[in-house]
Write an enzyme that holds these catalytic residues in place. Structure first.
Site, PDB file in Angstrom:
ATOM      1  N   GLY A 144      -6.466   1.388   4.749  1.00 10.28           N
ATOM      2  CA  GLY A 144      -7.857   1.779   4.922  1.00 10.28           C
ATOM      3  C   GLY A 144      -8.493   2.273   3.646  1.00 10.28           C
ATOM      4  O   GLY A 144      -9.704   2.216   3.479  1.00 10.28           O
ATOM      5  N   LYS A 158     -19.272  10.809   6.608  1.00 13.43           N
ATOM      6  CA  LYS A 158     -20.284  10.549   7.647  1.00 13.43           C
ATOM      7  C   LYS A 158     -20.005  11.357   8.903  1.00 13.43           C
ATOM      8  O   LYS A 158     -20.924  11.731   9.641  1.00 13.43           O
ATOM      9  CB  LYS A 158     -20.353   9.062   7.979  1.00 13.43           C
ATOM     10  CG  LYS A 158     -21.228   8.261   7.029  1.00 13.43           C
ATOM     11  CD  LYS A 158     -20.854   8.494   5.596  1.00 13.43           C
ATOM     12  CE  LYS A 158     -21.586   7.695   4.573  1.00 13.43           C
ATOM     13  NZ  LYS A 158     -21.092   7.975   3.209  1.00 13.43           N
ATOM     14  N   GLU A 161       0.847  -1.193   0.000  1.00  7.05           N
ATOM     15  CA  GLU A 161       0.000   0.000   0.000  1.00  7.05           C
ATOM     16  C   GLU A 161       0.882   1.242   0.000  1.00  7.05           C
ATOM     17  O   GLU A 161       1.749   1.385   0.861  1.00  7.05           O
ATOM     18  CB  GLU A 161      -0.921   0.007   1.223  1.00  7.05           C
ATOM     19  CG  GLU A 161      -1.713   1.292   1.429  1.00  7.05           C
ATOM     20  CD  GLU A 161      -2.559   1.674   0.221  1.00  7.05           C
ATOM     21  OE1 GLU A 161      -2.360   2.793  -0.285  1.00  7.05           O
ATOM     22  OE2 GLU A 161      -3.390   0.858  -0.209  1.00  7.05           O
ATOM     23  N   VAL A 198     -25.534  19.774 -17.812  1.00  6.81           N
ATOM     24  CA  VAL A 198     -24.533  20.820 -17.627  1.00  6.81           C
ATOM     25  C   VAL A 198     -23.832  21.110 -18.952  1.00  6.81           C
ATOM     26  O   VAL A 198     -23.528  20.190 -19.726  1.00  6.81           O
ATOM     27  CB  VAL A 198     -23.507  20.403 -16.558  1.00  6.81           C
ATOM     28  CG1 VAL A 198     -22.366  21.408 -16.458  1.00  6.81           C
ATOM     29  CG2 VAL A 198     -24.180  20.241 -15.205  1.00  6.81           C
ATOM     30  N   HIS A 253     -42.578  -1.657  20.106  1.00  4.53           N
ATOM     31  CA  HIS A 253     -43.331  -0.404  19.934  1.00  4.53           C
ATOM     32  C   HIS A 253     -42.978   0.569  21.054  1.00  4.53           C
ATOM     33  O   HIS A 253     -42.889   0.169  22.203  1.00  4.53           O
ATOM     34  CB  HIS A 253     -44.835  -0.703  19.978  1.00  4.53           C
ATOM     35  CG  HIS A 253     -45.698   0.520  19.899  1.00  4.53           C
ATOM     36  ND1 HIS A 253     -45.932   1.181  18.721  1.00  4.53           N
ATOM     37  CD2 HIS A 253     -46.361   1.211  20.866  1.00  4.53           C
ATOM     38  CE1 HIS A 253     -46.709   2.219  18.950  1.00  4.53           C
ATOM     39  NE2 HIS A 253     -46.991   2.259  20.249  1.00  4.53           N
ATOM     40  N   GLY A 256     -24.345  15.848 -10.211  1.00  3.69           N
ATOM     41  CA  GLY A 256     -24.471  14.422  -9.928  1.00  3.69           C
ATOM     42  C   GLY A 256     -25.203  14.212  -8.620  1.00  3.69           C
ATOM     43  O   GLY A 256     -24.715  14.626  -7.572  1.00  3.69           O
ATOM     44  N   LYS A 303      -1.999   5.385   3.190  1.00  2.14           N
ATOM     45  CA  LYS A 303      -2.326   4.819   4.488  1.00  2.14           C
ATOM     46  C   LYS A 303      -3.284   3.645   4.319  1.00  2.14           C
ATOM     47  O   LYS A 303      -4.145   3.650   3.435  1.00  2.14           O
ATOM     48  CB  LYS A 303      -2.977   5.881   5.376  1.00  2.14           C
ATOM     49  CG  LYS A 303      -2.037   6.997   5.803  1.00  2.14           C
ATOM     50  CD  LYS A 303      -2.774   7.987   6.704  1.00  2.14           C
ATOM     51  CE  LYS A 303      -1.844   9.078   7.203  1.00  2.14           C
ATOM     52  NZ  LYS A 303      -2.553  10.051   8.075  1.00  2.14           N
TER      53      LYS A 303
END
Length: 464
Positions: free
Chosen positions: A40, A52, A35, A235, A443, A178, A38
């Site tokens: 991930g 997020k 890799e 566009v 509920h 988009g 980093k």
């Protein structure tokens, strides 16, 4: 470590690569990962996780602005953008350190650098000159944001999602081209922070890969919130103008052309596989529509070379990459895993309200010649949604009229991305909507809407 022999060498330490490596180690395989950045990958550093984090802060800001309806008052809310960025970096770094720990825990050898295929059993690390001998290769090189011809991205005025997670200043206005998951999520982020947002989609609805009812409903909600949503809009790249801290571009909607402006323009028109500069041509690895072509077990045209994750172009989702990486290692270890039915993969869009789905839309099912029964339950009939003040959503379940099979599920509303897991399990267990409806749900919860929609398939929902 040069010339050390491994069972598997993985090029790419993103979602498919690092998760696959861990699964391989669990199965007793000796695994190396190459890799250059980093561990991930995109999801952790430029995609799922940072966006997020932004969305969480943004949604809280939106809730503060609207909490008057709940009997609460909060004046003078301020957005501390440097603190938002710092929080994002803290989240990303905590999870990144966790991945590094897992690699050490599972005794996976990590090579820092760019992996280049030398042969079907050898990978070179370009920077160090080290070579890795391995019985099998897993190509997990990932993807990158696509661009639009004529909209050259400069990382300042015209940006992609990689740039968007690292802006040093919150824009006061932005045009997003988009309206898939990425574009829609960023529209919510910037709107929640108080920016003027225009969302432009070429196709007739936003979230065009979802059931049409979902896209139409989300567009209505975002419109009420002040986001300008343009669908069926093309566009005109040659009209792009930059200057004085702003940019403008013309958009054609039907027979009308209008000019839209903003401080920045975010291009969110999808992603493409990273297939160049890894030596694929040395092995004659076949490509299809810009992605590596594999069989159902992710084997390429070379019997001991596999590929997984975004680079093979199935669902470009981290949880799909996880599965594919694990599947490859189980295949190499002789476990003979069953091929994945992609119709049972849950999909999630973290707009607010959230959107989640699984399987076929109503149109897709009918286009396949299936006779369908549809159950739809509005959240206005769900007690918990009423309590939350989030009733502008629904659950829609599509069933095969003849077999009773669960064909598709579409949710728009609070906690949709959590609720969809119930139906993913139902799909795995080959449950029918009737069985979902027969299951007792607590509920008051939003999950009751799933039960009601399932009952609605047969016309026996209670609260509608």
């Amino acid at each position: 470590m040069a010339d050390e022999a491994f069972d598997v060498a993985v090029i790419g330490g993103g979602s498919a690569g690092y998760v696959g490596a861990i699964r391989g180690a669990q199965l007793g395989l000796k695994v190396a990962v190459v890799e250059e950045e980093k561990l991930g990958g995109t999801c952790l550093h430029r995609g799922c996780i940072p966006t997020k984090s932004f969305l969480h802060s943004s949604e809280l800001a939106h809730q503060v602005h609207t909490m008057g309806a709940l009997g609460l008052k909060a004046d003078g809310l301020q957005i501390d953008w440097p603190a938002v960025l710092k929080r994002k970096e803290s989240v990303v770094n905590q999870l990144w350190r966790g991945v590094e720990f897992l690699m050490k825990k599972n005794k996976i050898t990590v090579f820092k650098g760019h992996g280049m295929i030398e042969s079907a059993s050898k990978v070179a690390v370009r920077e160090s000159g080290e070579t890795i001998n391995a019985k099998n290769l897993l190509l997990a090189t990932g993807s990158r944001p696509k661009s639009l011809p004529g909209l050259a991205m400069d990382g300042d005025r015209v940006i992609n999602s990689d740039h968007a997670v690292n802006l040093d200043r919150m824009p006061k206005s932005i045009v997003i081209v988009g309206a898939g998951a990425v574009g829609t999520e960023f529209a919510c982020v910037y709107n929640g922070y108080g920016a003027d947002v225009t969302l432009v989609e070429f196709l007739p609805t936003i979230l065009p890969l979802e059931d049409v009812d979902v896209g139409q409903q989300l567009a209505r909600v975002l419109g009420k919130r002040g986001i300008k949503v343009l669908t069926g809009a093309q566009v005109q790249p040659d009209t792009l103008k930059r200057g004085d801290g702003r940019m403008s571009v013309s958009v054609k909607v039907g027979d009308q052309t209008q000019t839209i402006e903003g401080e920045r323009l975010l291009v969110a028109v999808g992603r493409e596989g990273l297939v160049q500069d890894f030596g694929l041509e040395k092995l004659g690895i076949q490509l299809e529509k810009g992605y590596i072509k594999t069989d159902e077990h992710y084997r390429t045209s070379q019997p001991n070379v596999f590929a997984a994750g975004d680079v093979i172009g199935n669902y470009l989702l981290a949880h799909v990459a996880y599965y594919e990486g694990e599947h490859v290692m189980e295949q190499i270890a002789g476990k003979n895993p069953k091929a994945l039915d992609y119709n049972r993969v849950p999909r999630a869009t973290y707009s607010y309200p959230q959107v989640a789905s699984l399987g076929l839309s109503e149109k897709q099912a009918k286009d396949q010649g299936l006779k369908v029964k549809v159950g739809k339950f509005p959240l206005a009939g769900n007690a918990k949604s009423v309590i939350l003040g989030e009733t502008e959503g629904f659950v829609k379940i599509i069933s095969d009229e003849e077999s009773g099979d669960l064909l598709g599920v579409f949710i728009i509303g609070p906690s949709a991305t959590e609720l969809i897991s119930e139906t993913a399990l139902a799909k795995l267990l080959e449950s029918t909507p009737w069985e979902i409806g027969a299951s007792i749900h607590p509920h008051p919860t939003v999950s009751e809407s799933l039960k009601e929609a399932a009952l609605a398939v047969d016309g026996v929902a209670i609260h509608i």
